[in-house]
Write a protein that holds these residues in place. Structure first.
Motif, PDB file in Angstrom:
ATOM      1  N   GLU A 328      -0.004  -1.924  -3.973  1.00 30.87           N
ATOM      2  CA  GLU A 328      -1.447  -2.145  -3.977  1.00 30.87           C
ATOM      3  C   GLU A 328      -1.841  -2.842  -2.680  1.00 30.87           C
ATOM      4  O   GLU A 328      -1.025  -3.530  -2.071  1.00 30.87           O
ATOM      5  N   GLU A 329      -3.076  -2.676  -2.277  1.00 28.83           N
ATOM      6  CA  GLU A 329      -3.671  -3.439  -1.176  1.00 28.83           C
ATOM      7  C   GLU A 329      -2.952  -3.187   0.153  1.00 28.83           C
ATOM      8  O   GLU A 329      -1.838  -3.673   0.374  1.00 28.83           O
ATOM      9  N   LYS A 331      -3.557  -4.364   3.013  1.00 30.56           N
ATOM     10  CA  LYS A 331      -3.324  -5.587   3.783  1.00 30.56           C
ATOM     11  C   LYS A 331      -2.479  -6.601   3.029  1.00 30.56           C
ATOM     12  O   LYS A 331      -1.763  -7.391   3.625  1.00 30.56           O
ATOM     13  N   GLY A 332      -2.546  -6.582   1.711  1.00 27.91           N
ATOM     14  CA  GLY A 332      -1.819  -7.584   0.934  1.00 27.91           C
ATOM     15  C   GLY A 332      -0.404  -7.190   0.591  1.00 27.91           C
ATOM     16  O   GLY A 332       0.451  -8.032   0.348  1.00 27.91           O
TER      17      GLY A 332
END
Length: 566
Positions: A328-329, A331-332
């Motif tokens: 998920e994400e 950037k994260g």
């Protein structure tokens, strides 16, 4: 032939794939874009991108998929666990391939130690390739357990899991045309050769590259990285437990040269691996520092694969290994699943414990506290000054207070005694000096983790605690010991060469964290990892001054400061 026919039928949509990641947003390393489509997998290989159905399907509609991450340079031994257990830890962080340099165990156990690492790697859930240790010992000025020459290494150079020659640390021996080192380089001329070139001159760099050395992980500034890239090197952005160069070097990366950069962890303790990760941590840090996320994922996979000619991995496209990270994400990078060889990785209980015929690697006599006394010959003394978040040090002189011809203390400075004892051949070699900046008080730390020869290193503010700490290591067969007021307050037993254990990773991590908390309670400053920082004080191929069992070593002059030592 039958497998090829099946692959064609799946690619054409005539039959179902083994596994399909449905409607995935995936990192396209060739176009630097996020594409969308089904990823069809058969027998561990990506067969098609488009619209597919599979016998097993994973819905990736709201998720991202990236190629499995590659750690381009790592010393597994620094995690204190064996390759099998190491793989079980890092695969959950998205790492599906690593290039390991086993020069730590080679310094203690020789070529048999390297073979043991290769054997353990066969049971790991990731692909582990090896670079043969080029500098055992790191320099001719050290006292290691073994010396590996070109003839020793030839036995393994054609092994399928060996990619070439590990980091060539002894740069002076390269530029001065040392025959033995050049034989090793010649042996690997048709494979890969890693470098280790801190603070190197342009002409020295040219000499190393002309010998076939193609990578470096010792850059600590933009200028250095850009020079090496401009000469055709691959530069690794390193984020270890002690050496953290990623933020300093990352501004070197731009749209024109990013294909020459990759990530490595080099030396990372097990607690850092479990809590912060490895290459996944490098990706998050890079994105947080402003790097385009797509470039970060490419550097973490495709660039490393290109560097080491691993043409079967590092991309999401037909024909590539189905080593994938679902997360998920962008950037994260919250990792949800890891696909290895076309199958979702699921941790299984470890029913079989690896075993080696382990003998104690401690070959030295018990010591007395008087051994730490340092004679006073001048009103000042040489001191190793630590540099925060760096493996590099400075050489400084400090005024002393003396009693009966011996140094009693250093005036008005946070200075401790530090000593190294040769432990492999019972030679009795030892040397005591001083170190500034660690912050430790009312405590001594001793350990057999001391790069790269892994002799005994001890630091403390009183000689009795230092004596007890060293003798404890001899008794337990190696590891880490902490002593305060003459009593052992904590220890971590590392029976494999004094640097590794078969214990479960989480147990090792908990013990190490407990020791770290205690070290902090006794004053060790937050900018230093108490054990990794200490372990690198003995590595003379890193600037500016280090300590060995023979004396203080000046990297810039590449000789001992007490010039009568050889």
């Amino acid at each position: 032939m039958e497998q090829v026919k099946k692959n064609i039928d799946v690619a054409m949509g005539r039959i179902k794939a083994d596994l399909v990641l449905k409607n995935a947003r995936f990192i396209n390393v060739f176009t630097q874009e996020v594409d969308r489509g089904d990823i069809a997998i058969v027998a561990g290989i990506i067969i098609g991108i488009g619209e597919y159905s599979g016998n097993l399907e994973i819905n990736c509609s709201d998720l991202y998929v990236a190629p499995g991450f590659i750690d381009a340079h790592v010393h597994i031994e620094s995690s204190m666990i064996m390759p099998k257990q190491f793989g079980e830890v890092v695969i959950k962080k998205g790492i599906t391939t690593i290039i390991a340099d086993p020069h730590e165990i080679a310094n203690v156990e020789g070529i048999e130690g390297v073979k043991a690492m290769i054997e353990s790697s066969k049971e790991a859930p990731i692909d582990i390739f090896f670079m043969l240790p080029s500098c055992v010992p790191a320099t001719k000025f050290e006292d290691s357990g073994y010396v590996l020459n070109a003839e020793d290494l030839k036995e393994l150079i054609d092994n399928n899991c060996v990619l070439g020659l590990g980091e060539v640390m002894d740069v002076p021996s390269v530029v001065n045309k040392d025959d033995e080192l050049l034989k090793k380089i010649d042996m690997a001329k048709n494979k890969h050769i890693d470098g280790h070139c801190p603070s190197i001159s342009p002409s020295g760099l040219n000499a190393c590259i002309s010998c076939g050395i193609k990578t470096d992980h010792e850059c600590n500034n933009v200028k250095d990285a850009l020079l090496k890239v401009s000469r055709g090197m691959y530069v690794m952005l390193r984020e270890g437990s002690a050496a953290k160069n990623l933020k300093a070097v990352l501004p070197s990366v731009n749209n024109r040269n990013y294909g020459r950069f990759l990530y490595c962890s080099d030396d990372r303790h097990i607690d850092d691996l479990l809590e912060r990760g490895s290459i996944d941590n490098c990706i998050r840090l890079s994105i947080k520092q402003g790097l385009n996320p797509i470039k970060a994922f490419i550097m973490a996979s495709y660039n490393a694969a290109k560097c080491y000619d691993l043409h079967d991995r590092g991309a999401i496209a037909p024909g590539y290994k189905a080593d994938l990270v679902i997360f998920e994400e962008l950037k994260g990078l919250n990792i949800l699943k890891v696909i290895k060889n076309g199958k979702e990785y699921k941790e299984l209980p470890d029913k079989k414990r690896s075993k080696l015929n382990i003998k104690s690697s401690m070959h030295m006599e018990f010591i007395k506290s008087e051994i730490f006394k340092v004679e006073s010959r001048t009103p000042t003394v040489n001191v190793i000054k630590l540099i925060p978040n760096s493996l590099e040090t400075k050489l400084v002189q400090r005024k002393t207070a003396n009693v009966d011809g011996y140094i009693k203390r250093i005036i008005d400075k946070d200075v401790l005694k530090i000593a190294v004892f040769e432990r492999h051949h019972n030679t009795g070699k030892h040397f005591t000096s001083f170190i500034e900046g660690l912050g430790l008080k009312n405590c001594s730390i001793a350990q057999t983790i001391a790069h790269d020869s892994h002799n005994v290193i001890v630091v403390g503010d009183n000689e009795k605690d230092m004596e007890v700490a060293v003798n404890t290591l001899i008794s337990i067969g190696g590891g880490i010991a902490m002593v305060s007021e003459g009593k052992v307050i904590a220890q971590l037993i590392l029976p494999i060469g004094g640097i590794m254990t078969f214990e479960a990773p989480y147990m090792v991590a908990e013990n190490l964290k407990r020791l770290s908390r205690m070290a902090r309670a006794f004053g060790v400053r937050p900018e230093y990892d108490p054990f990794i920082s200490l372990s690198f004080m003995t590595l003379p191929v890193i600037p500016e001054v280090k300590i060995t069992a023979r004396g203080l070593f000046d990297y810039n002059k590449f000789r001992f400061i007490n010039s009568d030592v050889e």
